[in-house]
Scaffold this motif. Structure first.
Motif, PDB file in Angstrom:
ATOM      1  N   HIS A   6     -39.498   4.682  32.632  1.00  0.00           N
ATOM      2  CA  HIS A   6     -39.076   4.805  34.030  1.00  0.00           C
ATOM      3  C   HIS A   6     -40.187   5.231  34.974  1.00  0.00           C
ATOM      4  O   HIS A   6     -40.094   6.283  35.617  1.00  0.00           O
ATOM      5  CB  HIS A   6     -37.959   5.863  34.148  1.00  0.00           C
ATOM      6  CG  HIS A   6     -36.771   5.605  33.284  1.00  0.00           C
ATOM      7  ND1 HIS A   6     -35.918   6.606  32.873  1.00  0.00           N
ATOM      8  CD2 HIS A   6     -36.291   4.459  32.771  1.00  0.00           C
ATOM      9  CE1 HIS A   6     -34.961   6.088  32.133  1.00  0.00           C
ATOM     10  NE2 HIS A   6     -35.168   4.786  32.043  1.00  0.00           N
ATOM     11  N   PRO A   7     -41.263   4.459  35.118  1.00  0.00           N
ATOM     12  CA  PRO A   7     -42.245   4.856  36.134  1.00  0.00           C
ATOM     13  C   PRO A   7     -41.602   4.856  37.532  1.00  0.00           C
ATOM     14  O   PRO A   7     -40.740   4.025  37.823  1.00  0.00           O
ATOM     15  CB  PRO A   7     -43.324   3.774  36.023  1.00  0.00           C
ATOM     16  CG  PRO A   7     -42.695   2.638  35.295  1.00  0.00           C
ATOM     17  CD  PRO A   7     -41.631   3.224  34.435  1.00  0.00           C
ATOM     18  N   GLN A   8     -41.993   5.821  38.342  1.00  0.00           N
ATOM     19  CA  GLN A   8     -41.400   5.974  39.690  1.00  0.00           C
ATOM     20  C   GLN A   8     -42.435   6.559  40.650  1.00  0.00           C
ATOM     21  O   GLN A   8     -43.432   7.113  40.218  1.00  0.00           O
ATOM     22  CB  GLN A   8     -40.242   6.983  39.656  1.00  0.00           C
ATOM     23  CG  GLN A   8     -39.063   6.628  38.813  1.00  0.00           C
ATOM     24  CD  GLN A   8     -38.254   7.874  38.479  1.00  0.00           C
ATOM     25  OE1 GLN A   8     -37.769   8.574  39.360  1.00  0.00           O
ATOM     26  NE2 GLN A   8     -38.128   8.161  37.201  1.00  0.00           N
ATOM     27  N   LEU A  48     -43.743   1.736  29.352  1.00  0.00           N
ATOM     28  CA  LEU A  48     -43.226   0.376  29.183  1.00  0.00           C
ATOM     29  C   LEU A  48     -42.720  -0.176  30.502  1.00  0.00           C
ATOM     30  O   LEU A  48     -42.014   0.509  31.251  1.00  0.00           O
ATOM     31  CB  LEU A  48     -42.090   0.373  28.153  1.00  0.00           C
ATOM     32  CG  LEU A  48     -42.508   0.709  26.725  1.00  0.00           C
ATOM     33  CD1 LEU A  48     -41.293   0.823  25.816  1.00  0.00           C
ATOM     34  CD2 LEU A  48     -43.488  -0.324  26.177  1.00  0.00           C
ATOM     35  N   GLN A  49     -43.080  -1.426  30.775  1.00  0.00           N
ATOM     36  CA  GLN A  49     -42.555  -2.144  31.942  1.00  0.00           C
ATOM     37  C   GLN A  49     -42.413  -3.610  31.565  1.00  0.00           C
ATOM     38  O   GLN A  49     -43.303  -4.162  30.891  1.00  0.00           O
ATOM     39  CB  GLN A  49     -43.551  -2.085  33.106  1.00  0.00           C
ATOM     40  CG  GLN A  49     -43.610  -0.778  33.846  1.00  0.00           C
ATOM     41  CD  GLN A  49     -44.434  -0.959  35.100  1.00  0.00           C
ATOM     42  OE1 GLN A  49     -45.640  -1.150  35.011  1.00  0.00           O
ATOM     43  NE2 GLN A  49     -43.798  -0.928  36.256  1.00  0.00           N
ATOM     44  N   GLY A  50     -41.352  -4.228  32.019  1.00  0.00           N
ATOM     45  CA  GLY A  50     -41.215  -5.662  31.806  1.00  0.00           C
ATOM     46  C   GLY A  50     -42.208  -6.413  32.674  1.00  0.00           C
ATOM     47  O   GLY A  50     -42.541  -5.981  33.781  1.00  0.00           O
ATOM     48  N   PHE A  72     -46.803  10.008  41.200  1.00  0.00           N
ATOM     49  CA  PHE A  72     -46.270   9.229  40.075  1.00  0.00           C
ATOM     50  C   PHE A  72     -45.482  10.130  39.118  1.00  0.00           C
ATOM     51  O   PHE A  72     -45.935  11.204  38.738  1.00  0.00           O
ATOM     52  CB  PHE A  72     -47.441   8.577  39.328  1.00  0.00           C
ATOM     53  CG  PHE A  72     -47.061   7.884  38.047  1.00  0.00           C
ATOM     54  CD1 PHE A  72     -46.625   6.573  38.059  1.00  0.00           C
ATOM     55  CD2 PHE A  72     -47.155   8.537  36.825  1.00  0.00           C
ATOM     56  CE1 PHE A  72     -46.278   5.925  36.878  1.00  0.00           C
ATOM     57  CE2 PHE A  72     -46.812   7.898  35.640  1.00  0.00           C
ATOM     58  CZ  PHE A  72     -46.368   6.591  35.672  1.00  0.00           C
ATOM     59  N   ALA A  73     -44.293   9.691  38.744  1.00  0.00           N
ATOM     60  CA  ALA A  73     -43.497  10.368  37.696  1.00  0.00           C
ATOM     61  C   ALA A  73     -43.026   9.290  36.736  1.00  0.00           C
ATOM     62  O   ALA A  73     -43.027   8.096  37.079  1.00  0.00           O
ATOM     63  CB  ALA A  73     -42.305  11.086  38.315  1.00  0.00           C
ATOM     64  N   CYS A  74     -42.612   9.667  35.519  1.00  0.00           N
ATOM     65  CA  CYS A  74     -42.226   8.589  34.576  1.00  0.00           C
ATOM     66  C   CYS A  74     -41.197   8.987  33.531  1.00  0.00           C
ATOM     67  O   CYS A  74     -40.943   8.218  32.613  1.00  0.00           O
ATOM     68  CB  CYS A  74     -43.468   8.021  33.914  1.00  0.00           C
ATOM     69  SG  CYS A  74     -44.320   9.163  32.823  1.00  0.00           S
ATOM     70  N   HIS A  75     -40.565  10.171  33.649  1.00  0.00           N
ATOM     71  CA  HIS A  75     -39.552  10.564  32.646  1.00  0.00           C
ATOM     72  C   HIS A  75     -40.068  10.408  31.212  1.00  0.00           C
ATOM     73  O   HIS A  75     -39.476   9.649  30.414  1.00  0.00           O
ATOM     74  CB  HIS A  75     -38.284   9.717  32.778  1.00  0.00           C
ATOM     75  CG  HIS A  75     -37.503   9.909  34.040  1.00  0.00           C
ATOM     76  ND1 HIS A  75     -36.498   9.053  34.418  1.00  0.00           N
ATOM     77  CD2 HIS A  75     -37.558  10.862  34.999  1.00  0.00           C
ATOM     78  CE1 HIS A  75     -35.962   9.447  35.555  1.00  0.00           C
ATOM     79  NE2 HIS A  75     -36.610  10.553  35.934  1.00  0.00           N
ATOM     80  N   PRO A  76     -41.132  11.103  30.822  1.00  0.00           N
ATOM     81  CA  PRO A  76     -41.599  10.954  29.428  1.00  0.00           C
ATOM     82  C   PRO A  76     -40.478  11.344  28.465  1.00  0.00           C
ATOM     83  O   PRO A  76     -39.722  12.279  28.739  1.00  0.00           O
ATOM     84  CB  PRO A  76     -42.738  11.965  29.319  1.00  0.00           C
ATOM     85  CG  PRO A  76     -43.067  12.373  30.696  1.00  0.00           C
ATOM     86  CD  PRO A  76     -41.875  12.134  31.539  1.00  0.00           C
TER      87      PRO A  76
END
Ligand SMILES: Cc1cc2nc3c(=O)[nH]c(=O)nc-3n(C[C@H](O)[C@H](O)[C@H](O)COP(=O)(O)OP(=O)(O)OC[C@H]3O[C@@H](n4cnc5c(N)ncnc54)[C@H](O)[C@@H]3O)c2cc1C
Length: 521
Positions: free
Chosen positions: A457-459, A96-98, A290-294
């Motif tokens: 939280h994509p990072q 999810l991203q705004g 790329f990381a995203c806290h699944p």
């Protein structure tokens, strides 16, 4: 560092596709900012305040409070990237991203943490980022906390579910973390993910963007930047298109000529824009790391009604095991969350047909506790033949960390008095007692497409560091390869940080804006 004096917001005056009558628009400015979320809004304000003419280009719509609905299905369609359907290439992680004026800050849950010291030290040691020590960043955290009202929840803001979870943490012997959020006089409706209809959430939409505009910044919505332009290794501006979001039709082409380009389109679009522009990739690291806290959310059912519908979206967390182990593996954080039935039903997979109806009929008896995985930076965003892909899966090591998190999570919920704890998997696993916890969770396999993960939280993807051979952005936020092209969004985090990242982005964006102003007085 400059002191950030707040100016009175003048309301937001945004040019939308419906206001555009020309088919070609050409502008010049001191700085063009791509994206208006956590990073872009802060850059717009800091640069405009220092006297620069600033143009902000935002691909998403302008959705002010009066146009918001407290309906998740509607807000997913209008305010989120890919209408809320953005996913990894395997399709089991919704990312999810705004995508609206104010970016993800408009739809986020407003939970804030300072960057853990552990990571600031590690980034200094491993990435040469000795310039962003705790001492240097502390005044930036303090300023942004003051500016957007990041304060610890009051006791009355807690939800019934959070109170049960606190009891569970106490009984299970885990420390209780009390949420800090950027919400002023919260109405406690739990609709954060649909945008804050009463403007109480102090998102960029109601703080830094109106403040930037009070210093003259111009904001264009519905305007997607397609290319960053450069000459002789120096950024010179951008080309963009204004698209009507209702019809998908192009309304106008736009160019902005500017000696400073600030890239803040978020960790998926920022690397794609560099790839489309053929820029800043001498390291070969653009889109990588790329990381995203699944996250997976356990649903707990109680015999009595809990009615966990009124309160802060997040009230409590548990971060005892958030840091990776001595081998650098894993870690997780637990967060309570009020979730509306649409989101809860979609992400927690209570089966289909009768099992789904049974659980949803007892929705008033349920609460949720999220396990958010502190993952490794093992993924990659690619862009080929006009298509983006997010190539990322939870690997076996990270899956074992997720299982550890689920065990702690389940024990807390049982200690809180839950009679059943549901694991979201297509196998419909249910835990009914402490004795079930280990056997049921140990039996989970890291099978593909078995678990409906959600990422908020994509990072990574344009990581920051001193070495141009292994990183994309230098310690001052400028790309190693292209002068005056700055990146200040969640792409630059050198490693996954385990905690919700917005305050880290706010602080780094403020710090980099100061570097830009110092280099371009
Ligand atoms: C539902 C949800 C809940 C969250 N909850 C929390 C929370 O409680 N606490 C927390 O710390 N974090 C939370 N986050 C994450 C946090 O909001 C983000 O980490 C942060 O906003 C990232 O900032 P950013 O500047 O990188 O990107 P964003 O804030 O996402 O902004 C990027 C903007 O760039 C625009 N854009 C993209 N491509 C282009 C282009 N080509 N041209 C022009 N514009 C473009 C996008 O439309 C978007 O508006 C949440 C996120 C979501 C989606």
């Amino acid at each position: 560092m400059t002191e950030h004096v707040q100016v009175q917001a003048q309301g937001l005056n945004v040019v939308e596709a419906v206001n555009v009558t020309q088919t070609q628009m050409d502008f010049t400015a001191d700085a063009v900012v791509i994206g208006s979320g956590a990073g872009g809004a802060i850059a717009a304000y800091e640069l405009a305040k220092s006297g620069k003419s600033v143009i902000v280009l935002e691909a998403g719509r302008y959705v002010p409070a009066e146009r918001m609905t407290e309906m998740t299905a509607v807000s997913l369609g209008t305010m989120y990237a890919d209408h809320g359907g953005q996913a990894n290439s395997q399709g089991d992680i919704t990312i999810l991203q705004g995508a609206c004026v104010g970016g993800s800050t408009v739809v986020n849950a407003a939970l804030c943490f300072r960057t853990p010291d552990h990571y600031l030290r590690l980034w200094a040691e491993e990435f040469g980022l000795t310039n962003i020590s705790t001492e240097v960043l502390t005044p930036y955290f303090e300023t942004v906390e003051r500016n957007i009202w990041i304060t610890q929840n009051e006791a009355w803001e807690s939800s019934p579910g959070a109170e049960l979870i606190k009891q569970g943490m106490e009984a299970a012997g885990n420390p209780i973390g009390h949420a800090k959020r950027n919400v002023k006089d919260c109405a406690l409706t739990g609709f954060c993910f649909a945008g804050c209809k009463t403007n109480r959430k102090q998102s960029m939409l109601v703080t830094y963007l109106p403040w930037a505009q009070a210093y003259g910044a111009e904001i264009y919505a519905d305007t997607r930047v397609n290319e960053i332009l450069s000459e002789n290794g120096q950024a010179t501006g951008v080309t963009a298109e204004v698209i009507n979001p209702d019809t998908g039709e192009k309304v106008a082409d736009m160019t902005v000529t500017a000696p400073i380009v600030v890239l803040a389109a978020g960790p998926i679009q920022s690397p794609i824009l560099l790839m489309k522009s053929g820029l800043a990739n001498s390291s070969g690291q653009v889109g990588k790391n790329f990381a995203c806290h699944p996250s997976l959310s356990l649903t707990a059912e109680f015999d009595e009604e809990v009615n966990d519908t009124v309160g802060a979206t997040h009230s409590v967390y548990m971060d005892e095991f958030v840091l990776p182990d001595e081998n650098g593996v894993g870690g997780f954080i637990l967060l309570n969350a009020i979730e509306q039935p649409v989101l809860a039903g979609a992400s927690q997979n209570p089966g289909t047909g009768r099992p789904y109806v049974n659980l949803m009929e007892r929705f008033a008896n349920t609460i949720r506790l999220i396990t958010l995985l502190h993952d490794k930076n093992s993924g990659e965003v690619t862009y080929e033949n006009g298509m983006k892909s997010i190539n990322y899966t939870v690997d076996d090591e990270d899956f074992e960390s997720m299982k550890e998190g689920l065990k702690v999570n389940a024990r807390i919920l049982l200690a809180a008095g839950a009679s059943k704890v549901y694991i979201p998997t297509t196998l419909s696993r249910v835990i009914e007692s402490e004795a079930d916890v280990d056997p049921v969770i140990d039996a989970l396999q890291n099978e593909r497409s078995r678990y409906p993960y959600t990422s908020f939280h994509p990072q990574g993807t344009l990581r920051m560091g001193a070495d141009p051979a292994t990183t994309v952005v230098n310690p001052m936020g400028e790309t190693h390869d292209v002068r005056n092209l700055y990146v200040l969004d969640a792409s630059i985090l050198p490693t996954s940080i385990g905690y919700n990242p917005s305050e880290t982005v706010y602080a780094l964006a403020s710090y980099i804006s100061d570097q830009i102003n110092a280099a371009h007085p």
